[in-house]
Design a protein around this motif. Structure first.
Motif, short mmCIF file in Angstrom:
data_model
loop_
_atom_site.label_atom_id
_atom_site.label_comp_id
_atom_site.label_asym_id
_atom_site.label_seq_id
_atom_site.Cartn_x
_atom_site.Cartn_y
_atom_site.Cartn_z
N VAL A 118 0.81 -1.23 0.00
CA VAL A 118 0.00 0.00 0.00
C VAL A 118 0.84 1.27 0.00
N MET A 119 2.15 1.15 0.02
CA MET A 119 2.98 2.34 0.12
C MET A 119 4.00 2.40 -1.02
N VAL A 120 4.15 3.59 -1.59
CA VAL A 120 5.17 3.82 -2.62
C VAL A 120 6.18 4.80 -2.04
N ARG A 121 7.44 4.44 -2.10
CA ARG A 121 8.50 5.28 -1.53
C ARG A 121 9.66 5.37 -2.51
N HIS A 122 9.96 6.58 -2.98
CA HIS A 122 11.12 6.80 -3.83
C HIS A 122 12.10 7.71 -3.10
N ARG A 123 13.38 7.44 -3.33
CA ARG A 123 14.42 8.33 -2.82
C ARG A 123 15.12 8.98 -3.99
N ARG A 124 15.69 10.15 -3.75
CA ARG A 124 16.36 10.85 -4.85
C ARG A 124 17.48 10.02 -5.44
N SER A 125 18.16 9.27 -4.59
CA SER A 125 19.25 8.44 -5.08
C SER A 125 18.75 7.35 -6.02
N GLU A 126 17.51 6.90 -5.82
CA GLU A 126 16.96 5.82 -6.65
C GLU A 126 16.52 6.32 -8.01
N VAL A 127 15.93 7.51 -8.04
CA VAL A 127 15.37 8.00 -9.30
C VAL A 127 16.36 8.87 -10.07
N ALA A 128 17.57 9.01 -9.52
CA ALA A 128 18.63 9.77 -10.19
C ALA A 128 18.16 11.18 -10.53
N LEU A 129 17.38 11.76 -9.62
CA LEU A 129 16.88 13.11 -9.82
C LEU A 129 17.73 14.06 -8.99
N ARG A 130 18.49 14.87 -9.65
CA ARG A 130 19.40 15.77 -8.95
C ARG A 130 19.13 17.20 -9.38
N LEU A 131 18.74 18.01 -8.41
CA LEU A 131 18.55 19.43 -8.70
C LEU A 131 19.90 20.13 -8.70
N PRO A 132 20.00 21.22 -9.43
CA PRO A 132 21.23 22.03 -9.34
C PRO A 132 21.45 22.51 -7.90
N GLN A 133 22.63 22.98 -7.64
CA GLN A 133 22.97 23.42 -6.28
C GLN A 133 22.29 24.75 -5.95
N ARG A 134 22.14 24.97 -4.65
CA ARG A 134 21.80 26.29 -4.15
C ARG A 134 23.11 26.93 -3.69
N LEU A 135 23.42 28.06 -4.22
CA LEU A 135 24.61 28.79 -3.81
C LEU A 135 24.16 30.06 -3.11
N ALA A 136 24.11 30.00 -1.78
CA ALA A 136 23.55 31.10 -1.00
C ALA A 136 24.66 31.92 -0.35
N GLU A 137 24.45 33.22 -0.32
CA GLU A 137 25.38 34.12 0.36
C GLU A 137 24.59 35.17 1.14
N THR A 138 25.15 35.61 2.22
CA THR A 138 24.56 36.70 2.99
C THR A 138 25.46 37.92 2.85
N THR A 139 24.90 39.00 2.38
CA THR A 139 25.63 40.26 2.27
C THR A 139 25.20 41.16 3.42
N LEU A 140 26.10 41.37 4.37
CA LEU A 140 25.80 42.24 5.51
C LEU A 140 26.10 43.68 5.12
N VAL A 141 25.10 44.51 5.26
CA VAL A 141 25.20 45.92 4.86
C VAL A 141 25.35 46.78 6.10
N THR A 142 26.33 47.65 6.08
CA THR A 142 26.49 48.58 7.20
C THR A 142 25.58 49.77 6.98
N PRO A 143 24.58 49.96 7.86
CA PRO A 143 23.64 51.07 7.66
C PRO A 143 24.31 52.42 7.89
N ASP A 144 23.76 53.45 7.27
CA ASP A 144 24.27 54.80 7.48
C ASP A 144 24.00 55.23 8.92
N THR A 145 24.67 56.30 9.34
CA THR A 145 24.57 56.75 10.73
C THR A 145 23.13 57.06 11.13
#
Length: 587
Positions: free
Chosen positions: A283-310
């Motif tokens: 009664v259950m269907v279970r797929h894993r990403r490794s099984e279906v060879a489905l690979r999304l592109p990477q997330r390349l995240a960065e945080t830019t800290l901004v110094t506010p004006d006075t």
């Protein structure tokens, strides 16, 4: 008529045939076997038209392809993956339309359920279909079913009569929160359903909860339960889920415990595992990403800290002090306003000015209005110019209309071509804006509206000008780009001013749960483990308002972060448990 066709005709006492071949010499006598057959049929009663029509229908059904062939595929507005088509066929053919779809998050359980629903409706087997989903996913389901499957939908709340519609009934969508309360609960449980689809079905396991009572009170021929974690802390979770779609498959509760539950109910070491896996897979269907060879592109995240004006720093410091002082004794409505102004201040000062005025802080409002080109906006404009020079499309998110207008004006002043998207646009204008961004424009400036249901995989660069305190909203924003169909690594930049709440929120999400490395959908699984009603945004504000200074606030946020880290560890353990019970062997 062909030369070989025959037409009986009476010539005196003898039955003969006439041939329509011009070269035929004349009538021929019928063979004796045929004469005997005609003799037996001649005294029979006339053919009953109703029976004849029933036979025709039966023949039509017999000639219809089985579920190995999906009739709905030519009508789809997309191309499903092979494993999704196979899942639909398996559920319809082998599981008789009652199943648990337990794929890992991000693999498209919604697509599989949509395929099954489309197939059943096309074959006339599911005219009355109900989808129950958490409130935040109702619009997403509506978009998926209408755009990808061409299925008509209607959202029901208990205040309309969509449930009683006849003819070409739409697929009805109901939030779980509304469906488990009257009057909608009474309407739903009083109706007979062909197909019920329950998303995030792990919320329905407990027979004692309001949600569990609802799903058990619904009458449905076909039932689909969608959850990436049908098993969490107890092996009993599995029993409850399977018993919903296949009562009796695992025996009575006592039989299940005796047969499979080890001492203490440890989910990691059930008894008779091979037998349990065999029954679970019925009664259950279970797929894993490794099984279906489905690979999304990477997330390349960065945080830019901004110094506010006075002047920005001074404004934020004064605002922080007033919020903390007032929040201690403020009634609920006032606290909501204080939370709102704190969030707005993290966007742009001008965006916070109207709320400051409503709070009676006219001096702060005047200062905020005077800051027309804050540091964060200058950084954003510079980044947009760099991407535009490289010919790359950029999606910019802000949570607030006031900021959206400010950014649009700044972009125009910098000579950057951009289109604007927000919830107040008519539907036709929204489509035009998205089309322009796809075809000609380089920059889309948007509120959260584009974070709900829009698929923008043709773009791979995103900038968060301000940061929602609710990480699910951050995930929804990112999910517009980082999804199946994206061919580039997704570049995400979070802008945050130093010394603000946004900086602290980002620190927790990045260091404690590696949020930007998660697959779309995993964050919800993590947050849900803290508490079903856990409100991250509320927790952040309470930590901010109840602490005396930034050091104390940082310590409280670290405590929240530890809770998130523990929840992530729990989620990963549960995922391994589900794989052990329902996943395919890797040998």
């Amino acid at each position: 008529m062909s030369p070989l066709s025959v037409v009986p005709a009476m010539v005196g006492p003898m039955l003969v045939t006439q041939r329509d071949d011009p070269g035929d010499a004349g009538p021929q006598a019928l063979p004796e076997t045929l004469l005997n057959l005609l003799g037996q049929l001649s005294p029979a009663a006339p053919v009953d038209p109703a029976r004849s029509a029933l036979v025709d229908q039966a023949v039509s059904v017999l000639r219809r392809p089985g579920f190995d062939t999906l009739l709905s595929l030519p009508q789809l507005a997309f191309e499903p993956f092979d494993y999704q088509r196979e899942t639909a066929s398996t559920v319809l053919r082998r599981m008789r339309g009652r199943a648990i779809l337990a794929d890992e998050v991000g693999l498209g359980k919604t697509i599989e359920a949509g395929l099954i629903a489309s197939e059943l409706r096309l074959r006339g087997l599911a005219d009355r279909t109900l989808v129950i989903t958490p409130a935040g996913l109702v619009e997403q389901w509506r978009d998926e079913l209408e755009r990808k499957f061409g299925l008509p939908t209607a959202i029901v709340t208990g205040k309309d009569r969509a449930i009683d519609e006849r003819g070409n009934r739409p697929v009805l969508l109901a939030s779980l929160a509304a469906a488990r309360r009257d009057p909608l609960k009474a309407e739903l449980t009083g109706a007979g359903w062909d197909l019920v689809i329950a998303d995030e079905a792990h919320r329905l396991r407990s027979a004692r909860s309001a949600s569990g009572k609802l799903i058990r009170a619904l009458s449905a021929r076909f039932l689909l339960l969608l959850t990436a974690t049908p098993v969490e802390n107890r092996l009993q979770d599995l029993y409850e889920m399977i018993s919903l779609v296949a009562p009796g498959l695992l025996g009575t509760p006592a039989q299940f415990r005796a047969r499979h539950v080890a001492a203490g109910g440890d989910v990691n070491s059930p008894r008779n595992l091979a037998e349990l896996r065999s029954r679970t897979r019925q009664v259950m269907v279970r797929h894993r990403r490794s099984e279906v060879a489905l690979r999304l592109p990477q997330r390349l995240a960065e945080t830019t800290l901004v110094t506010p004006d006075t002047d920005e720093q001074a404004l934020y410091a004064e605002l922080t002090e007033r919020i903390r002082v007032e929040a201690k004794e403020a009634p609920a409505a006032r606290r909501l306003a204080l939370r709102a102004v704190a969030r707005l201040a993290g966007s742009t000062p001008a965006a916070a000015a109207p709320t400051m005025t409503k709070l009676g802080w006219t001096d702060l409002a005047a200062t905020a209005k005077s800051i027309t080109y804050p540091a964060k906006l200058r950084v954003l404009t510079a980044k947009l110019g760099e991407y535009a020079a490289r010919g790359e499309k950029v999606l910019v998110f802000t949570a607030f209309r006031q900021t959206l207008d400010t950014v649009a004006e700044a972009a125009r002043a910098a000579g950057i071509s951009a289109v604007v998207y927000h919830g107040g646009l008519p539907r036709a204008e929204k489509e035009r804006v998205i089309g322009a961004f796809r075809d000609t424009e380089q920059v889309l400036l948007s509120t959260e509206s584009a974070g709900e249901g829009r698929n923008l995989q043709f773009c791979h660069v995103m900038i968060n000008l301000d940061l929602p305190w609710n990480p699910m909203q951050i995930e929804q924003r990112l999910g517009r780009l980082h999804r199946v169909g994206q061919t580039h690594d997704v570049l995400l930049t979070n802008l945050a001013c130093r010394g603000t709440i946004e900086e602290r929120v980002l620190h927790v999400l990045e260091t404690k749960i590696n949020m930007f490395e998660l697959v779309v959908g995993e964050l919800d699984m993590i947050l849900g483990r803290i508490d079903e009603d856990f409100d991250f945004e509320k927790a952040v504000f309470e930590a901010f308002a109840s602490t005396e200074n930034e050091s104390a606030f940082a310590r409280r946020m670290d405590e929240i972060g530890e809770e998130l880290a523990a929840a992530r560890t729990s989620y990963l353990a549960d995922r391994r448990n589900v794989d052990a019970l329902a996943g395919e062997d890797n040998e």
